[in-house]
Design a protein around this motif. Structure first.
Motif, short mmCIF file in Angstrom:
data_model
loop_
_atom_site.label_atom_id
_atom_site.label_comp_id
_atom_site.label_asym_id
_atom_site.label_seq_id
_atom_site.Cartn_x
_atom_site.Cartn_y
_atom_site.Cartn_z
N ALA A 165 0.86 -1.18 0.00
CA ALA A 165 0.00 0.00 0.00
C ALA A 165 0.89 1.23 0.00
O ALA A 165 2.09 1.15 0.28
CB ALA A 165 -0.92 -0.01 1.22
N PHE A 166 0.32 2.37 -0.35
CA PHE A 166 1.06 3.62 -0.35
C PHE A 166 0.13 4.73 0.11
O PHE A 166 -1.09 4.54 0.19
CB PHE A 166 1.61 3.92 -1.76
CG PHE A 166 0.54 4.19 -2.78
CD1 PHE A 166 0.19 5.48 -3.13
CD2 PHE A 166 -0.13 3.14 -3.40
CE1 PHE A 166 -0.81 5.73 -4.06
CE2 PHE A 166 -1.13 3.37 -4.34
CZ PHE A 166 -1.47 4.67 -4.66
N ASN A 167 0.69 5.88 0.45
CA ASN A 167 -0.10 7.01 0.94
C ASN A 167 -0.32 8.04 -0.16
O ASN A 167 0.60 8.34 -0.93
CB ASN A 167 0.62 7.70 2.10
CG ASN A 167 0.62 6.87 3.36
OD1 ASN A 167 -0.37 6.20 3.66
ND2 ASN A 167 1.71 6.90 4.10
N VAL A 168 -1.51 8.58 -0.20
CA VAL A 168 -1.81 9.75 -1.03
C VAL A 168 -1.94 10.95 -0.11
O VAL A 168 -2.70 10.93 0.86
CB VAL A 168 -3.12 9.56 -1.83
CG1 VAL A 168 -3.51 10.86 -2.54
CG2 VAL A 168 -2.97 8.44 -2.84
N ILE A 169 -1.14 11.98 -0.39
CA ILE A 169 -1.20 13.20 0.41
C ILE A 169 -2.29 14.09 -0.18
O ILE A 169 -2.19 14.51 -1.34
CB ILE A 169 0.16 13.92 0.40
CG1 ILE A 169 1.22 13.00 1.03
CG2 ILE A 169 0.09 15.25 1.15
CD1 ILE A 169 2.64 13.47 0.83
N CYS A 170 -3.32 14.32 0.59
CA CYS A 170 -4.51 15.01 0.06
C CYS A 170 -4.83 16.25 0.89
O CYS A 170 -4.45 16.34 2.06
CB CYS A 170 -5.70 14.06 0.07
SG CYS A 170 -6.15 13.46 1.72
#
Length: 697
Positions: free
Chosen positions: A312-317
């Protein structure tokens, strides 16, 4: 003053906030708390610690200790440590978790168990707080009982009696401190909420019966229904026990001059951040589907970002721009939104160990901070409600006091926590409340990046990364006619709107391409959710809805491996997939058929929960667990005889629990053992990392 060591292990700030609350209250009760993050190993030494220890531990993932506790856990798990390594240590532990997940409070349980194995003893019974029903139902009485336990510890002169006495006093003070099972604690919490709710309903009925006539009765019924802004007896007439006012500690100045160009990358300085273009966006569902599901392809070819299927990876929103503007208007700061925010610690603050919030970068504008740094939709803690009440008047002030009081616990759960009421909702609901900016910066948590599963294989799509999400939509808790979108999914849907195309399985349209929008992503810590190292091991995948995402990556990866090793031996691959309607939201339908025809996917079992049977057909199975039950012999054989692996991805609240229960039933039925023995078998599979979950609430 009597000192104790207070450690916290936090992932998103909950455990830290509770530890800080304990620290503040300690002084009032005649104690001094030495507060540290558990990762700050240079500031404490449990091997030589003589004071009692209090630990607050959250749980992350599907049952792991927080990232901040990883080094600590690794250190104490050293098998070379003697069994009396912590024999001198006396401690109390508060675990935080969510009973919607299989491993409830497991972060705390791991540390608790290991401390005892190394000789440490409780001076106070462990508490397990459940975010599913409200952490405060356990946290508040646990903290209240802590002071009696500490007092007993310091005043007692006999070892074993000292500990037992503290446990007994703690139990009396908190009414919940016997070391009960988490399941019972969960049930108790629910029962308490029902009792409180019933009390309110009985009052309503009494008032209705006493109405003089039908018109008056109708008006009274409406008045006797509690809401976010309105309470009913007995709460509306009760004397309230409200928490102490949190001490102010930030001094805020807004300067017109901005020192540097703003960048969203400054939000997460710890992790490497990659700015990547979106090369493709596809709508996987039809327009009449209940949920809209999008697939997004990122171009990572010019970065050193790498991944494996299952990662999994992070989306910076950011927060919603319209909500940020509404918040600025409500705070009367619209004309100063571009001003630079400068923070200092107040010289006269009573907050012990006050420090500048690490998630608020220096030299950024107010609009940037509200957009990229603060979780403005976070459900406010009671401490924040208490602080907001100081800046409200009349009925608004009273109602905010009720919501943060012990007497108002049921109303807080119903109208704030369960309704996901945020700060903007509160400010709209309580018009007299006019908080200063410092209050928001002190109480709002960090805006967290959102995690997504990789839905591709780099072998199949080199230089690309796919992910899938539902565009979350829900009604505002204060104005039910206003439709809101999820913080990240709503933003992503807006970002890809210019390049979005229907799921036609063809290349993008000819002609001048729209400029590729970009987003920021960051890697997540190493995942456990990977294909077996032995490709001959059979695999069962259970993933309804967007839970199928990592399994598309698995199948793409396996296809390429089989092409590269045509003589290799590869185990069977089962997929149990489910959705509502075959013609509306059957995600990756053509891809799955392709994998099945090629023999990559050896068993494809699909269920449709909302499709009615056609003609004289038997009623189809509705859910993935129903299909698993239909194939119970094969499932049991794969897991128990062929040393296979099972992966579950998707909703934790219902699906993951139902699948777990079905697996227990299958093992019990196919092996002829009692359910308890079947549960032990399933626990062994988990320990062997052959039963793996990637689930979310």
């Amino acid at each position: 003053m009597r000192r104790f060591l207070l450690l916290y292990a936090t992932q998103q700030g909950q455990a830290k906030a509770i530890a800080e609350e304990i620290c503040e209250k300690a002084f009032v009760h005649g104690f001094s708390a030495d507060l540290h993050c558990i990762s700050e190993s240079d500031k404490y030494d449990l091997k030589t610690e003589t004071a009692p220890l209090v630990v607050v531990v959250s749980t992350t993932g599907t049952g792991d200790p927080p990232d901040t506790a990883r080094k600590f856990v690794k250190k104490i798990q050293d098998k070379a440590l003697p069994v009396d390594f912590f024999a001198h240590l006396r401690y109390g532990l508060l675990g935080l978790g969510d009973s919607e997940y299989t491993y409830f409070c497991n972060g705390g349980k791991i540390i608790d168990k290991r401390l005892q194995e190394l000789g440490a003893q409780h001076f106070y019974a462990t508490g397990h707080a459940d975010d599913c029903v409200g952490l405060e139902l356990v946290v508040e009485p646990w903290i209240d009982g802590l002071w009696a336990a500490l007092t007993k510890h310091f005043t007692s002169t006999r070892g074993k009696e000292e500990i037992n006495g503290a446990l007994q006093i703690a139990s009396t003070a908190s009414q919940r401190m016997d070391p009960v099972k988490p399941e019972l604690l969960h049930i108790e919490s629910r029962v308490e909420l029902l009792r409180l709710a019933d009390s309110g309903r009985r009052d309503s009925e009494v008032q209705e019966q006493n109405a003089v006539n039908r018109d008056q009765s109708s008006a009274l019924i409406a008045e006797s229904e509690p809401s976010l802004t309105h309470s009913v007896p007995p709460l509306s007439q009760a004397s309230l026990n409200i928490p102490a006012l949190p001490p102010e500690y930030l001094q805020v100045h807004l300067h017109e001059f901005l020192s540097q160009e703003e960048s969203r990358a400054s939000v997460t300085p710890v992790d490497p951040v990659f700015q990547v273009p979106i090369s493709k966006a596809v709508q996987l569902t039809t327009n009449d589907a209940i949920k809209t599901t999008l697939l997004v392809e990122l171009d990572i070819s010019k970065t050193d970002f790498s991944y494996q299927p299952g990662d999994a990876f992070n989306v910076i929103c950011p927060n919603s721009d319209s909500e940020v503007q509404h918040l600025l208007q409500r705070l009367r700061l619209t004309d100063r939104r571009e001003h630079c925010v400068v923070l200092k610690i107040k010289g006269d603050t009573k907050k012990k160990g006050a420090a500048l919030p690490q998630h608020i970068p220096e030299g950024r504008s107010l609009q940037f901070i509200l957009t990229w740094c603060l979780e403005i939709r976070a459900v406010p803690k009671k401490a924040m409600l208490r602080a907001l009440a100081e800046h409200a008047a009349g009925p608004d002030r009273r109602r905010l006091h009720e919501l943060c009081s012990r007497q108002g616990a049921a109303d807080y759960s119903r109208f704030v926590r369960d309704a996901h009421t945020g700060l903007l909702d509160l400010l709209l609901a309580f018009p007299s409340c006019q908080p200063p900016l410092a209050l928001l910066l002190e109480h709002l948590p960090k805006l967290q990046p959102r995690p997504y599963s990789c839905a591709s294989s780099n072998l199949s799509h080199p230089g690309k990364l796919h992910f899938v999400f539902n565009v979350v939509e829900f009604l505002s808790p204060t104005t039910m006619e206003v439709l809101r979108r999820g913080v990240c999914t709503g933003w992503l849907a807006m970002v890809v709107a210019s390049i979005l195309r229907p799921d036609t399985q063809v290349s993008p349209a000819e002609g001048g391409p729209a400029p590729a929008p970009e987003i920021s992503i960051s890697p997540r810590t190493t995942s456990f959710f990977h294909l077996p190292s032995d490709p001959a091991a059979p695999v069962i995948m259970v993933g309804p809805g967007t839970g199928i995402a990592p399994f598309i990556g698995f199948l793409q990866h396996r296809e390429k491996l089989q092409e590269q090793h045509p003589e290799g031996h590869f185990g069977a691959m089962w997929l149990f997939f489910g959705c509502r309607h075959k013609e509306r939201d059957y995600l990756f339908r053509e891809e799955l058929r392709h994998f099945y025809k090629r023999g990559i996917l050896t068993h494809l079992k699909v269920s449709f929960s909302r499709d009615a049977p056609v003609g004289e057909e038997e009623a189809p199975v509705k859910y993935v667990q129903d299909n698993m039950w239909l194939h119970s012999k094969q499932v049991a054989r794969v897991l128990l005889q062929e040393s296979g692996y099972i992966y579950v991805c998707g909703d934790a609240k219902n699906m993951a629990k139902d699948v777990n229960d079905t697996l227990v039933e299958i093992i019990s039925k196919e092996t002829g053992v009692e359910k308890l023995e079947a549960m032990k078998t399933l626990a062994t599979l988990k320990e062997e990392k052959r039963y793996l979950q990637d689930i979310w609430s």
